[in-house]
Design a protein around this motif. Sequence first.
Motif, PDB file in Angstrom:
ATOM      1  N   UNK A   3       0.787  -1.226   0.000  1.00  0.00           N
ATOM      2  CA  UNK A   3       0.000   0.000   0.000  1.00  0.00           C
ATOM      3  C   UNK A   3       0.827   1.287   0.000  1.00  0.00           C
ATOM      4  N   UNK A   4       2.092   1.213   0.440  1.00  0.00           N
ATOM      5  CA  UNK A   4       2.841   2.465   0.622  1.00  0.00           C
ATOM      6  C   UNK A   4       4.210   2.514  -0.046  1.00  0.00           C
ATOM      7  N   UNK A   5       4.715   1.406  -0.547  1.00  0.00           N
ATOM      8  CA  UNK A   5       6.012   1.407  -1.218  1.00  0.00           C
ATOM      9  C   UNK A   5       5.796   1.048  -2.678  1.00  0.00           C
ATOM     10  N   UNK A   6       6.017   1.997  -3.562  1.00  0.00           N
ATOM     11  CA  UNK A   6       5.771   1.765  -4.983  1.00  0.00           C
ATOM     12  C   UNK A   6       6.693   0.660  -5.494  1.00  0.00           C
ATOM     13  N   UNK A   7       6.089  -0.346  -6.120  1.00  0.00           N
ATOM     14  CA  UNK A   7       6.854  -1.491  -6.594  1.00  0.00           C
ATOM     15  C   UNK A   7       7.211  -2.473  -5.494  1.00  0.00           C
ATOM     16  N   UNK A   8       6.705  -2.238  -4.280  1.00  0.00           N
ATOM     17  CA  UNK A   8       7.026  -3.108  -3.151  1.00  0.00           C
ATOM     18  C   UNK A   8       6.457  -4.510  -3.323  1.00  0.00           C
ATOM     19  N   UNK A   9       7.196  -5.497  -2.851  1.00  0.00           N
ATOM     20  CA  UNK A   9       6.781  -6.895  -2.951  1.00  0.00           C
ATOM     21  C   UNK A   9       6.992  -7.593  -1.614  1.00  0.00           C
ATOM     22  N   UNK A  14      10.136  13.464  11.998  1.00  0.00           N
ATOM     23  CA  UNK A  14      11.518  13.093  12.305  1.00  0.00           C
ATOM     24  C   UNK A  14      11.734  11.623  12.579  1.00  0.00           C
ATOM     25  N   UNK A  15      10.682  10.801  12.510  1.00  0.00           N
ATOM     26  CA  UNK A  15      10.834   9.378  12.812  1.00  0.00           C
ATOM     27  C   UNK A  15      11.705   8.650  11.783  1.00  0.00           C
ATOM     28  N   UNK A  16      11.570   9.031  10.504  1.00  0.00           N
ATOM     29  CA  UNK A  16      12.399   8.401   9.484  1.00  0.00           C
ATOM     30  C   UNK A  16      13.867   8.635   9.745  1.00  0.00           C
ATOM     31  N   UNK A  25      13.207   6.023  -3.192  1.00  0.00           N
ATOM     32  CA  UNK A  25      12.448   7.082  -3.844  1.00  0.00           C
ATOM     33  C   UNK A  25      13.055   8.434  -3.478  1.00  0.00           C
ATOM     34  N   UNK A  26      12.530   9.502  -4.063  1.00  0.00           N
ATOM     35  CA  UNK A  26      13.120  10.824  -3.866  1.00  0.00           C
ATOM     36  C   UNK A  26      13.070  11.264  -2.406  1.00  0.00           C
ATOM     37  N   UNK A  27      11.962  10.974  -1.725  1.00  0.00           N
ATOM     38  CA  UNK A  27      11.828  11.373  -0.321  1.00  0.00           C
ATOM     39  C   UNK A  27      12.880  10.683   0.544  1.00  0.00           C
ATOM     40  N   UNK A  55      20.510  14.274   3.795  1.00  0.00           N
ATOM     41  CA  UNK A  55      20.574  15.251   4.890  1.00  0.00           C
ATOM     42  C   UNK A  55      21.220  14.642   6.130  1.00  0.00           C
ATOM     43  N   UNK A  56      20.834  13.412   6.454  1.00  0.00           N
ATOM     44  CA  UNK A  56      21.367  12.793   7.658  1.00  0.00           C
ATOM     45  C   UNK A  56      22.810  12.341   7.492  1.00  0.00           C
ATOM     46  N   UNK A  57      23.186  11.929   6.296  1.00  0.00           N
ATOM     47  CA  UNK A  57      24.588  11.554   6.062  1.00  0.00           C
ATOM     48  C   UNK A  57      25.500  12.774   6.168  1.00  0.00           C
ATOM     49  N   UNK A  58      25.036  13.916   5.655  1.00  0.00           N
ATOM     50  CA  UNK A  58      25.849  15.133   5.765  1.00  0.00           C
ATOM     51  C   UNK A  58      25.935  15.595   7.215  1.00  0.00           C
ATOM     52  N   UNK A  59      24.816  15.515   7.930  1.00  0.00           N
ATOM     53  CA  UNK A  59      24.836  15.889   9.350  1.00  0.00           C
ATOM     54  C   UNK A  59      25.796  14.991  10.122  1.00  0.00           C
TER      55      UNK A  59
END
Length: 406
Positions: free
Chosen positions: A193-199, A260-262, A288-290, A297-301
């Motif tokens: 339902x939430x991951x495009x192409x998810x299996x 911020x949970x992700x 995906x882009x998100x 962002x988190x890798x740079x931080x």
Amino acid sequence: MTLLNPDDATGWVTNSNQAITIRLFSGEDVMSVEKFLKQNTTNSALSEEECDLDIVEFHPSFTYTVFGELEKIFGYKGLQIYLNYAAGSLMTYLQIFYKNTVNKIETIENVSLKVDEIEEPITKVLSSDLLHSISDFSKAVVSESIDFTPNGKKIHQYTLSNENDCVYEIYENNFSDKEFRKFHQRLQTFVIFFIEGGQFVDDTDEKWTFYTLYKKADYCGKNVYSFVGFCSVYNYFHWPDNIRARISQFLVLPPYQQSGHGSKLYNFIRQSILSNTLIVDLTVEDPNEAFDDMRDKNDIKWMLSAGNIKKLDKPLPFKDLHNLMSASKFCKKQLIRVAELCLLKNLNNKSSKSDNFKEYRIWVKKRLFRQNYDMLIEMEPEERKKKLQDTFDSVYQDYIRILSTI
């Protein structure tokens, strides 16, 4: 009997994403749960008697796996499909409501109109332990609101500054745990339902590691758990005796997104990878882009907090980059991307005409040329030059967008 012109048949088409409502239930009174479920309504209509219920509602992003590429259901008026879940264990109960069906309408031509099947295709993506009565589901909700604890080993917890009444906990699981395998059968519907192409994944393969995220709230002195999200990681063999970890599925449910949970989940997983001496790097499957944005962002931080960004003061060959940033355990593609972002940040908005920026631009363009060699080599020199500049400009603007949020 009402007559239906075939040209009016589109009025009997429902968007399946909007028809389905996913509901996560917590509550301590069986009768309140039963009363609510017997109504074709949403949580906004909770009565005072039902105020002890906690119901979180949201719609799926994708339903093409269930109802076809167009994500449409034909033949119903007032269609509502409720996927009811116990908030912690995800025990499931399916409800389907509608006001009328096209089967009851006579057409003006010799045309046979039949409703699309709903229950059969949607049941195929639900767990085999699907509950079949309001009573059974209501009892499951109340029972687990009192006694449920998540599967697996608790390995981390955190709080959010704007939430004082709850804590978020991360649990580690794998398929060697039979109880977790049962839980995963319910969880995996969210992948569709939430991951495009998810299996669905093979739950007999014990190379999978799952990180599940729960909200733990205090309710009258008792801990009540609600499922928030999860991440699946596949552990590949890396010669001679190491592991390459790959994030395969990563999901935070819609009601908990943009909080911020992700980032919390991703940062913990990355830190676990860094502390595991057997793992050589961390990759991501078809992000995906998100997710890419959150990851960048988190890798740079992390580079900033570790002080590594200061070491990157000029363009370097990949071998030197790898030696400089080996402790990060970035895969090759992400290592180069983070290096380009970090060096751009270190340029401190220097003029595009400066020698430092010119050196940076050439460095990135060389990478883009290597990456797109087969396409670019077929072009005429002037066309190739323009295409390379346009590609660089696009990458540069995207990097500026990402850095502006840090």
